[in-house]
Design an enzyme around this catalytic site. Sequence first.
Site, PDB file in Angstrom:
ATOM      1  N   GLN A 185     -15.585  12.306 -25.124  1.00 23.57           N
ATOM      2  CA  GLN A 185     -16.542  11.214 -25.325  1.00 23.57           C
ATOM      3  C   GLN A 185     -16.934  11.048 -26.789  1.00 23.57           C
ATOM      4  OE1 GLN A 185     -19.414  12.600 -22.427  1.00 23.57           O
ATOM      5  NE2 GLN A 185     -19.194  14.664 -23.226  1.00 23.57           N
ATOM      6  N   HIS A 231     -36.574  15.779 -18.417  1.00 20.23           N
ATOM      7  CA  HIS A 231     -36.085  17.097 -17.970  1.00 20.23           C
ATOM      8  C   HIS A 231     -37.038  17.785 -16.996  1.00 20.23           C
ATOM      9  CE1 HIS A 231     -33.407  16.526 -21.562  1.00 20.23           C
ATOM     10  NE2 HIS A 231     -32.543  16.846 -20.610  1.00 20.23           N
ATOM     11  N   GLU A 278     -27.559  19.052 -23.669  1.00 18.64           N
ATOM     12  CA  GLU A 278     -28.606  19.406 -24.652  1.00 18.64           C
ATOM     13  C   GLU A 278     -29.174  20.810 -24.440  1.00 18.64           C
ATOM     14  OE1 GLU A 278     -28.670  16.865 -22.474  1.00 18.64           O
ATOM     15  OE2 GLU A 278     -29.768  15.158 -23.243  1.00 18.64           O
ATOM     16  N   ASP A 330     -14.692  21.582 -16.226  1.00 11.34           N
ATOM     17  CA  ASP A 330     -15.090  20.529 -15.302  1.00 11.34           C
ATOM     18  C   ASP A 330     -15.914  21.166 -14.181  1.00 11.34           C
ATOM     19  OD1 ASP A 330     -15.111  18.076 -13.848  1.00 11.34           O
ATOM     20  OD2 ASP A 330     -13.479  18.854 -12.633  1.00 11.34           O
ATOM     21  N   ALA A 331     -17.109  20.634 -13.951  1.00 10.71           N
ATOM     22  CA  ALA A 331     -18.009  21.258 -12.970  1.00 10.71           C
ATOM     23  C   ALA A 331     -17.437  21.188 -11.554  1.00 10.71           C
ATOM     24  CB  ALA A 331     -19.374  20.597 -13.031  1.00 10.71           C
ATOM     25  N   ASP A 337     -26.945  16.970 -13.917  1.00  8.02           N
ATOM     26  CA  ASP A 337     -27.429  16.283 -15.121  1.00  8.02           C
ATOM     27  C   ASP A 337     -26.217  15.766 -15.889  1.00  8.02           C
ATOM     28  OD1 ASP A 337     -29.062  15.363 -17.137  1.00  8.02           O
ATOM     29  OD2 ASP A 337     -29.301  17.312 -18.096  1.00  8.02           O
ATOM     30  N   LEU A 338     -25.619  14.728 -15.307  1.00 10.61           N
ATOM     31  CA  LEU A 338     -24.350  14.217 -15.836  1.00 10.61           C
ATOM     32  C   LEU A 338     -24.521  12.860 -16.494  1.00 10.61           C
ATOM     33  CD1 LEU A 338     -22.083  14.982 -12.766  1.00 10.61           C
ATOM     34  CD2 LEU A 338     -21.813  15.999 -15.042  1.00 10.61           C
ATOM     35  N   PRO A 361     -15.773  11.304 -18.210  1.00  9.32           N
ATOM     36  CA  PRO A 361     -15.382  12.568 -17.566  1.00  9.32           C
ATOM     37  C   PRO A 361     -16.075  12.860 -16.233  1.00  9.32           C
ATOM     38  CG  PRO A 361     -16.893  12.994 -19.394  1.00  9.32           C
ATOM     39  CD  PRO A 361     -16.678  11.505 -19.363  1.00  9.32           C
TER      40      PRO A 361
HETATM   41  N1  SAM Z   1     -29.617  13.131 -19.763  1.00  4.47           N
HETATM   42  C1  SAM Z   1     -28.392  12.517 -19.511  1.00  4.47           C
HETATM   43  C2  SAM Z   1     -28.428  11.079 -19.053  1.00  4.47           C
HETATM   44  O1  SAM Z   1     -29.391  10.403 -19.289  1.00  4.47           O
HETATM   45  O2  SAM Z   1     -27.433  10.595 -18.483  1.00  4.47           O
HETATM   46  C3  SAM Z   1     -27.318  13.414 -19.045  1.00  4.47           C
HETATM   47  C4  SAM Z   1     -27.380  14.734 -19.741  1.00  4.47           C
HETATM   48  S1  SAM Z   1     -26.079  15.554 -20.430  1.00  4.47           S
HETATM   49  C5  SAM Z   1     -25.960  15.186 -22.129  1.00  4.47           C
HETATM   50  C6  SAM Z   1     -24.602  15.006 -19.709  1.00  4.47           C
HETATM   51  C7  SAM Z   1     -23.468  16.012 -19.876  1.00  4.47           C
HETATM   52  O3  SAM Z   1     -22.557  15.889 -18.777  1.00  4.47           O
HETATM   53  C8  SAM Z   1     -22.636  15.839 -21.137  1.00  4.47           C
HETATM   54  O4  SAM Z   1     -22.892  16.884 -22.023  1.00  4.47           O
HETATM   55  C9  SAM Z   1     -21.189  15.835 -20.621  1.00  4.47           C
HETATM   56  O5  SAM Z   1     -20.291  16.552 -21.434  1.00  4.47           O
HETATM   57  C10 SAM Z   1     -21.343  16.449 -19.242  1.00  4.47           C
HETATM   58  N2  SAM Z   1     -20.243  16.135 -18.308  1.00  4.47           N
HETATM   59  C11 SAM Z   1     -19.626  14.954 -18.107  1.00  4.47           C
HETATM   60  N3  SAM Z   1     -18.649  15.076 -17.189  1.00  4.47           N
HETATM   61  C12 SAM Z   1     -18.649  16.386 -16.788  1.00  4.47           C
HETATM   62  C13 SAM Z   1     -17.862  17.139 -15.874  1.00  4.47           C
HETATM   63  N4  SAM Z   1     -16.857  16.567 -15.194  1.00  4.47           N
HETATM   64  N5  SAM Z   1     -18.155  18.463 -15.706  1.00  4.47           N
HETATM   65  C14 SAM Z   1     -19.166  19.035 -16.404  1.00  4.47           C
HETATM   66  N6  SAM Z   1     -19.918  18.364 -17.308  1.00  4.47           N
HETATM   67  C15 SAM Z   1     -19.669  17.063 -17.500  1.00  4.47           C
END
Ligand code: SAM
Length: 306
Positions: free
Chosen positions: A36, A67, A92, A144-145, A162-163, A171
């Site tokens: 990203q 949060h 974060e 990947d979660a 929290d994605l 992703p």
């Molecule tokens: N607070 C946020 C919002 O308003 O949407 C979301 C918080 S956080 C920054 C989102 C995180 O999800 C990112 O760091 C990203 O890398 C992660 N992410 C995206 N796809 C993912 C996946 N398939 N597995 C694990 N983490 C993922």
Amino acid sequence: MTNPQAYKWFFETTTPVEGHMHAIKRTIVEAQTKFQHVEIMETASYGKLLVLDGRIQSSQADEFIYHEALVHPGMLATDLPPRSALVIGGGEGATLREVLKYGSLTRAVMVDIDGEVVELCKKHLEEMHRGAFDDKRTELRTEDARAYLDKTTEHFDFVSVDLVEPLEEGPACMLFTKEFYALIGERLTPGGTMTVQAGMTKINALSFFTAIHRTLRDVFPVVAGYQTFVSCFGTPWGFIVASKKIDPRRQDSQTIDKLIAERVGGTLTYWDGLTHQHAFALPKFLRQALDAETRVSTDANPLIFA
Ligand code: SAM
């Protein structure tokens, strides 16, 4: 008052036909990771801002609202004081910070796919993670979660999703489906709960929230939507608790205050009994939209954020 023309402006489109702007003092970092586009900026009103693929994730000034809202309604609805937590995404480190406030917690796993984003947050957003990555209970995984959940045999008392939104090329597309939520359900303890950030709840932009809510209803016996206003997003924001046992809507204000006193170390600045009551008391148009929703996001037909 400062002349608006003295600033550079960041413009975020919240829907294809709406948006809002933040005055920018400086860009701290801008990078393209494998997954990203990342920007960390300093704004005139909200301090530091994390932006992924053009979408605001959180701001220094009001991230406590987002949060605390994402974590505490779930952590306070587990049948026993939570001992283990899984944060899915959470770049974060602020979601991790909130789960670590529970004295009963012995293990917190955070799984974020993007190690570069996490490293940038570690370096530039100390105000948000406040050392959570260094807590001895923390295990940080870069993968990947969904792949992680597929292979782990561990059970958690609390899972927080929290994605980033499931953008077409992003992703997180396969992490908002019924099959994914069923996988989380399998990895939760019998009295466990999950929370998910579920997008905007403003009029004309409800469909993501209602579809996630409808999808979760196919998997969990208790699904409770709630909302809060996140001012740097310029819109009310929806969250959902899905639970195997306790319904947070049945926890009154006194119960929440008592549970916070018993379970949470340190202070909360947003969540308490009154805030809980307010957040779960959804307005009529929103309840009607939830009742009317029929869409279920599946692996074969995943919900994509447009
Ligand atoms: N607070 C946020 C919002 O308003 O949407 C979301 C918080 S956080 C920054 C989102 C995180 O999800 C990112 O760091 C990203 O890398 C992660 N992410 C995206 N796809 C993912 C996946 N398939 N597995 C694990 N983490 C993922």
